[in-house]
Design an enzyme around this catalytic site. Structure first.
Site, PDB file in Angstrom:
ATOM      1  N   ARG A  18       0.822  -1.216   0.000  1.00 24.50           N
ATOM      2  CA  ARG A  18       0.000   0.000   0.000  1.00 24.50           C
ATOM      3  C   ARG A  18       0.858   1.270   0.000  1.00 24.50           C
ATOM      4  O   ARG A  18       0.374   2.359  -0.243  1.00 24.50           O
ATOM      5  CB  ARG A  18      -0.939  -0.017   1.215  1.00 24.50           C
ATOM      6  CG  ARG A  18      -1.977   1.075   1.249  1.00 24.50           C
ATOM      7  CD  ARG A  18      -3.007   0.922   0.155  1.00 24.50           C
ATOM      8  NE  ARG A  18      -3.985   2.003   0.205  1.00 24.50           N
ATOM      9  CZ  ARG A  18      -5.169   1.913   0.827  1.00 24.50           C
ATOM     10  NH1 ARG A  18      -5.508   0.798   1.447  1.00 24.50           N
ATOM     11  NH2 ARG A  18      -5.986   2.935   0.819  1.00 24.50           N
ATOM     12  N   HIS A  43      14.375 -11.618   6.540  1.00 26.31           N
ATOM     13  CA  HIS A  43      15.097 -12.199   5.397  1.00 26.31           C
ATOM     14  C   HIS A  43      15.052 -11.184   4.258  1.00 26.31           C
ATOM     15  O   HIS A  43      14.232 -11.287   3.340  1.00 26.31           O
ATOM     16  CB  HIS A  43      14.453 -13.515   4.974  1.00 26.31           C
ATOM     17  CG  HIS A  43      15.247 -14.289   3.975  1.00 26.31           C
ATOM     18  ND1 HIS A  43      15.277 -15.669   3.947  1.00 26.31           N
ATOM     19  CD2 HIS A  43      16.035 -13.886   2.949  1.00 26.31           C
ATOM     20  CE1 HIS A  43      16.052 -16.067   2.949  1.00 26.31           C
ATOM     21  NE2 HIS A  43      16.517 -15.000   2.323  1.00 26.31           N
ATOM     22  N   HIS A  50      10.035  -7.146   0.317  1.00 23.28           N
ATOM     23  CA  HIS A  50       9.353  -7.096   1.629  1.00 23.28           C
ATOM     24  C   HIS A  50      10.247  -6.357   2.623  1.00 23.28           C
ATOM     25  O   HIS A  50      10.108  -5.153   2.784  1.00 23.28           O
ATOM     26  CB  HIS A  50       8.934  -8.490   2.116  1.00 23.28           C
ATOM     27  CG  HIS A  50       9.859  -9.607   1.759  1.00 23.28           C
ATOM     28  ND1 HIS A  50      11.183  -9.666   2.169  1.00 23.28           N
ATOM     29  CD2 HIS A  50       9.650 -10.731   1.025  1.00 23.28           C
ATOM     30  CE1 HIS A  50      11.728 -10.767   1.714  1.00 23.28           C
ATOM     31  NE2 HIS A  50      10.833 -11.443   1.007  1.00 23.28           N
ATOM     32  N   GLU A  70      18.469 -13.508   7.917  1.00 22.63           N
ATOM     33  CA  GLU A  70      18.678 -14.601   6.980  1.00 22.63           C
ATOM     34  C   GLU A  70      18.988 -14.050   5.592  1.00 22.63           C
ATOM     35  O   GLU A  70      18.500 -12.981   5.223  1.00 22.63           O
ATOM     36  CB  GLU A  70      17.414 -15.465   6.870  1.00 22.63           C
ATOM     37  CG  GLU A  70      16.951 -16.087   8.162  1.00 22.63           C
ATOM     38  CD  GLU A  70      15.668 -16.880   7.975  1.00 22.63           C
ATOM     39  OE1 GLU A  70      15.378 -17.726   8.842  1.00 22.63           O
ATOM     40  OE2 GLU A  70      14.954 -16.655   6.978  1.00 22.63           O
ATOM     41  N   THR A 100      10.543 -17.913  -2.254  1.00 20.10           N
ATOM     42  CA  THR A 100      10.868 -18.269  -0.883  1.00 20.10           C
ATOM     43  C   THR A 100      12.010 -19.271  -0.935  1.00 20.10           C
ATOM     44  O   THR A 100      12.333 -19.815  -1.997  1.00 20.10           O
ATOM     45  CB  THR A 100       9.643 -18.869  -0.148  1.00 20.10           C
ATOM     46  OG1 THR A 100       9.977 -19.075   1.234  1.00 20.10           O
ATOM     47  CG2 THR A 100       9.220 -20.187  -0.783  1.00 20.10           C
ATOM     48  N   HIS A 190      10.652 -23.330   8.184  1.00 20.42           N
ATOM     49  CA  HIS A 190      10.009 -23.377   6.867  1.00 20.42           C
ATOM     50  C   HIS A 190       8.779 -24.272   6.909  1.00 20.42           C
ATOM     51  O   HIS A 190       8.881 -25.484   7.030  1.00 20.42           O
ATOM     52  CB  HIS A 190      10.947 -23.843   5.755  1.00 20.42           C
ATOM     53  CG  HIS A 190      10.581 -23.256   4.419  1.00 20.42           C
ATOM     54  ND1 HIS A 190       9.504 -23.694   3.671  1.00 20.42           N
ATOM     55  CD2 HIS A 190      11.115 -22.236   3.713  1.00 20.42           C
ATOM     56  CE1 HIS A 190       9.410 -22.988   2.566  1.00 20.42           C
ATOM     57  NE2 HIS A 190      10.373 -22.080   2.564  1.00 20.42           N
ATOM     58  N   ASP A 191       7.628 -23.630   6.832  1.00 21.74           N
ATOM     59  CA  ASP A 191       6.316 -24.294   6.823  1.00 21.74           C
ATOM     60  C   ASP A 191       5.944 -24.950   8.147  1.00 21.74           C
ATOM     61  O   ASP A 191       5.010 -25.759   8.197  1.00 21.74           O
ATOM     62  CB  ASP A 191       6.213 -25.315   5.685  1.00 21.74           C
ATOM     63  CG  ASP A 191       6.128 -24.650   4.322  1.00 21.74           C
ATOM     64  OD1 ASP A 191       5.905 -23.423   4.275  1.00 21.74           O
ATOM     65  OD2 ASP A 191       6.282 -25.342   3.303  1.00 21.74           O
ATOM     66  N   HIS A 214       5.435 -17.154   7.774  1.00 21.71           N
ATOM     67  CA  HIS A 214       4.240 -17.175   6.922  1.00 21.71           C
ATOM     68  C   HIS A 214       3.038 -17.781   7.637  1.00 21.71           C
ATOM     69  O   HIS A 214       1.953 -17.180   7.675  1.00 21.71           O
ATOM     70  CB  HIS A 214       4.536 -17.961   5.642  1.00 21.71           C
ATOM     71  CG  HIS A 214       3.402 -17.973   4.677  1.00 21.71           C
ATOM     72  ND1 HIS A 214       3.146 -16.932   3.801  1.00 21.71           N
ATOM     73  CD2 HIS A 214       2.424 -18.890   4.460  1.00 21.71           C
ATOM     74  CE1 HIS A 214       2.076 -17.212   3.091  1.00 21.71           C
ATOM     75  NE2 HIS A 214       1.618 -18.395   3.459  1.00 21.71           N
TER      76      HIS A 214
END
Length: 237
Positions: A18, A43, A50, A70, A100, A190-191, A214
């Site tokens: 935005r 990261h 980002h 990272e 990613t 991760h996940d 995430h």
């Protein structure tokens, strides 16, 4: 207790979508620490889609828990880390255009390179961790780089866990045992999510830290950020 480091990349993604400064990344990081998280992870990538490099600098003055940066140790990333001097740097071999992280280091092929990078970071008082798969030979080679820790790349575990294949944890357990035996600390990420984190924690000995972004942010859309942070902390006890 295994430490929870919250990756705030997705907060930066929302802000950037935005323009302006809503949500305020620094405020969110401070609040996450206030909710009980023991670390903040970012990261930054070269395109700054980002986390921006300036965010990394600004967070240095805000984060009071562990600060983990990272990334792929290209020159711009290394210069940033050496300037900011976080608690920990996690080396990730992601391509410049990667959405990613999708692979761990080949610590055999890149051993001499990693040795040089790690030596420079350690000389500046920065703990080092290598993002890595569970292959025993890669873990053994990681120990030879001089790294302080490895971060187990957990995407395959998470995928298999969702399918009901709980035996997928075994390579991670074996990798953690070997890493500890070789004098390496053990991180993971991760996940990982609220659904699988308790099972993962219960089966990984000597787990120092998990880095979760995430899933945690997505879960917070429904359950609230403070509540979700505390749900993770409860499962990690």
């Amino acid at each position: 207790m295994t430490k929870l480091s919250v990756n705030i990349n997705k907060i930066a993604t929302l802000r950037n979508s935005r323009g302006g400064n809503v949500p305020n990344l620094l405020t969110v990081a401070t609040d996450i620490e206030g909710f009980g998280a023991q670390g903040i992870t970012i990261h930054p990538r070269p395109d700054e889609r980002h986390i921006r490099y300036q965010d990394a600098r600004d967070l240095k003055n805000i984060v009071t828990t562990e600060y983990n940066i990272e990334g792929n140790p290209i020159k711009s990333f290394m210069d940033l880390v050496l300037e900011v001097k976080p608690t920990q740097v996690t080396l990730v071999p992601d391509a410049l255009d990667a959405i990613t992280s999708n692979a761990g280091w080949d610590t055999i092929t890149h051993q001499s390179f990693l040795q040089e990078v790690i030596k420079e970071f350690q000389q500046n008082g920065i703990r080092t961790s290598i993002f890595i798969d569970t292959d025993a030979k890669l873990i053994e080679a990681a120990a030879k780089t001089g790294a302080d820790r490895v971060e187990l790349y957990t995407e395959d575990f998470a995928t298999q866990f969702d399918l009901g294949n709980f035996d997928a944890i075994k390579p991670y357990t074996e990798a953690a045992v070997l890493a500890h035996k070789l004098g390496l600390g053990v991180n993971a990420g991760h996940d990982l999510s609220l659904d699988n984190i308790k099972f993962f924690k219960e089966n990984i000995p000597n787990l120092d830290e998990v880095s979760i972004g995430h899933a945690l942010i997505a879960e917070s859309l429904y359950l609230g950020l403070e509540n979700v942070v505390n749900m993770y902390l409860h499962r990690l006890k």
